[in-house]
Design a protein around this motif. Structure first.
Motif, short mmCIF file in Angstrom:
data_model
loop_
_atom_site.label_atom_id
_atom_site.label_comp_id
_atom_site.label_asym_id
_atom_site.label_seq_id
_atom_site.Cartn_x
_atom_site.Cartn_y
_atom_site.Cartn_z
N LYS A 1 0.97 -1.12 -0.07
CA LYS A 1 0.10 0.04 -0.13
C LYS A 1 0.87 1.22 -0.09
N THR A 2 1.89 1.25 0.88
CA THR A 2 2.77 2.29 0.79
C THR A 2 3.49 2.46 -0.47
N LEU A 3 3.89 1.53 -1.08
CA LEU A 3 4.46 1.65 -2.63
C LEU A 3 3.57 2.23 -3.60
N GLN A 4 2.39 1.86 -3.61
CA GLN A 4 1.30 1.96 -4.21
C GLN A 4 1.03 3.82 -4.02
N LYS A 5 0.80 4.03 -2.85
CA LYS A 5 0.36 5.52 -2.54
C LYS A 5 1.65 6.16 -3.00
N GLY A 6 2.88 5.71 -3.04
CA GLY A 6 4.07 6.59 -3.32
C GLY A 6 4.17 6.82 -4.69
N GLN A 7 3.64 5.65 -5.49
CA GLN A 7 3.54 6.00 -7.15
C GLN A 7 2.33 6.76 -7.56
N GLN A 8 1.50 6.71 -6.58
CA GLN A 8 0.19 7.71 -7.14
C GLN A 8 0.75 8.95 -6.92
N THR A 9 1.47 9.12 -5.86
CA THR A 9 1.68 10.59 -5.61
C THR A 9 2.91 11.10 -6.27
N ARG A 10 3.86 10.36 -6.98
CA ARG A 10 4.58 10.72 -7.92
C ARG A 10 3.98 11.18 -9.10
N ALA A 11 2.99 10.16 -9.47
CA ALA A 11 2.31 10.34 -10.73
C ALA A 11 1.37 11.54 -10.76
N THR A 12 1.24 12.18 -9.65
CA THR A 12 0.29 13.43 -9.31
C THR A 12 1.34 14.48 -9.48
N ILE A 13 2.45 14.30 -9.02
CA ILE A 13 3.42 15.55 -9.15
C ILE A 13 3.98 15.66 -10.67
N LEU A 14 4.04 14.62 -11.04
CA LEU A 14 4.46 14.43 -12.70
C LEU A 14 3.48 15.07 -13.24
N SER B 1 10.71 23.95 -10.85
CA SER B 1 11.60 23.94 -9.58
C SER B 1 10.85 23.09 -8.41
N ILE B 2 11.67 22.62 -7.56
CA ILE B 2 10.83 21.95 -6.41
C ILE B 2 9.88 22.97 -5.65
N GLY B 3 10.31 24.13 -5.33
CA GLY B 3 9.38 25.12 -4.86
C GLY B 3 8.29 25.37 -5.53
N ALA B 4 8.07 25.61 -6.81
CA ALA B 4 6.92 25.90 -7.49
C ALA B 4 6.05 24.62 -7.84
N LEU B 5 6.82 23.44 -7.80
CA LEU B 5 5.99 22.06 -7.82
C LEU B 5 5.36 22.12 -6.51
N ALA B 6 5.98 22.52 -5.52
CA ALA B 6 5.38 22.02 -4.13
C ALA B 6 4.26 22.97 -3.92
N GLU B 7 4.12 24.13 -4.37
CA GLU B 7 3.04 25.09 -4.19
C GLU B 7 1.94 24.80 -5.10
N VAL B 8 2.09 24.12 -6.26
CA VAL B 8 0.95 23.65 -7.13
C VAL B 8 0.19 22.56 -6.59
N THR B 9 1.00 21.74 -5.90
CA THR B 9 0.53 20.46 -5.51
C THR B 9 0.09 20.42 -4.31
N GLN B 10 0.56 21.58 -3.60
CA GLN B 10 0.39 21.92 -2.03
C GLN B 10 0.83 20.82 -0.99
N MET B 11 2.14 20.45 -1.36
CA MET B 11 3.00 19.51 -0.77
C MET B 11 4.17 20.29 -0.32
N SER B 12 4.89 19.61 0.77
CA SER B 12 6.15 20.37 1.10
C SER B 12 7.06 20.06 0.14
N LYS B 13 8.02 21.06 0.31
CA LYS B 13 9.43 20.76 -0.69
C LYS B 13 10.11 19.73 -0.41
N SER B 14 10.17 19.16 0.81
CA SER B 14 10.84 17.95 1.07
C SER B 14 10.35 16.97 0.60
N GLY B 15 8.84 16.77 0.49
CA GLY B 15 7.78 15.85 0.01
C GLY B 15 7.91 15.61 -1.51
#
Length: 222
Positions: free
Chosen positions: A22-35, A51-65
């Motif tokens: 489930k963790t791997l599947q969720k990670g793949q889904q998150t990566r697909a959303t970011i992409l 940029s990591i920052g611009a993408l974090a803002e658009v996806t409403q995720m943290s930069k580290s995420g």
């Protein structure tokens, strides 16, 4: 003799394995959303606009995420190029190669190509914008972009060669020259339709393609 086993043992719980899955599947889904979000940004702002920052803002995720899924801005750019190429194949290449060998397939490749360009008029073609951004900047991003574009060109050259083998194009047809002329139509279409906003550019591209084909086509026999 039976295999070595002990059926009296308590069955091993499958929960940890399921949790990992489930963790791997969720990670793949998150990566697909970011992409998907990154692809949208790159289409409108270019690969350099990513940029990591611009993408974090658009996806409403943290930069580290966001960073955890790619590791670097360069890897993010390369992943976007690969994702764009995969979508290009799905929309242009795979449907077209189902057509009959020879000119029907070549025409389908071109028609689906210009339809893809027409959809991107309000966003942008990563192949074209990326070539402008990285034409004189060696490195992994340029290499990835060039590899994808050359793969597409190779597919077009193959379609041209097959049309020659099928007797639909002249035996002295130079696939590289014909490809150059066809690609030139796409670049002109993108420039006139997207930059100059000239009406009728799509029809002009189609007319130009038929003129290129007629130039190389085997003359009809009486």
């Amino acid at each position: 003799m039976h295999p070595v086993s002990d059926t009296t043992d308590t069955p091993v719980s499958t929960r940890p394995a399921r949790d990992v899955s489930k963790t791997l599947q969720k990670g793949q889904q998150t990566r697909a959303t970011i992409l998907e979000a990154a692809l949208g940004l790159a289409s409108s702002m270019g690969l350099e606009g990513l940029s990591i920052g611009a993408l974090a803002e658009v996806t409403q995720m943290s930069k580290s995420g966001v960073f955890a899924h790619f590791g670097s801005r360069e890897e993010l750019q390369i992943s976007v190029i690969r994702e764009y190429h995969a979508k290009f194949e799905e929309e242009v290449f795979f449907p077209a190669v189902r057509e009959a060998r020879g000119l029907p397939r070549l025409r389908a490749l071109f028609e689906r190509w210009i339809k893809r360009v027409s959809v991107e008029l309000d966003s942008g073609c990563i192949y074209i914008s990326g070539a402008v951004e990285f034409d004189d900047r060696p490195g992994p991003v340029r290499d990835a972009l060039a590899t994808m574009v050359l793969a597409w060109h190779t597919a077009l050259q193959k379609a041209i060669r097959i049309a020659v083998d099928e007797g639909q194009l002249r035996e002295d047809t130079d696939p590289l020259q014909m490809l150059f002329e066809i690609h030139g139509l796409i670049l002109a279409l993108h420039h006139d339709a997207r930059f100059l906003r000239i009406p009728g550019a799509l029809d002009r591209a189609r007319t130009g393609f038929e003129r290129v084909v007629s130039h190389y086509a085997v003359a009809a026999r009486g």
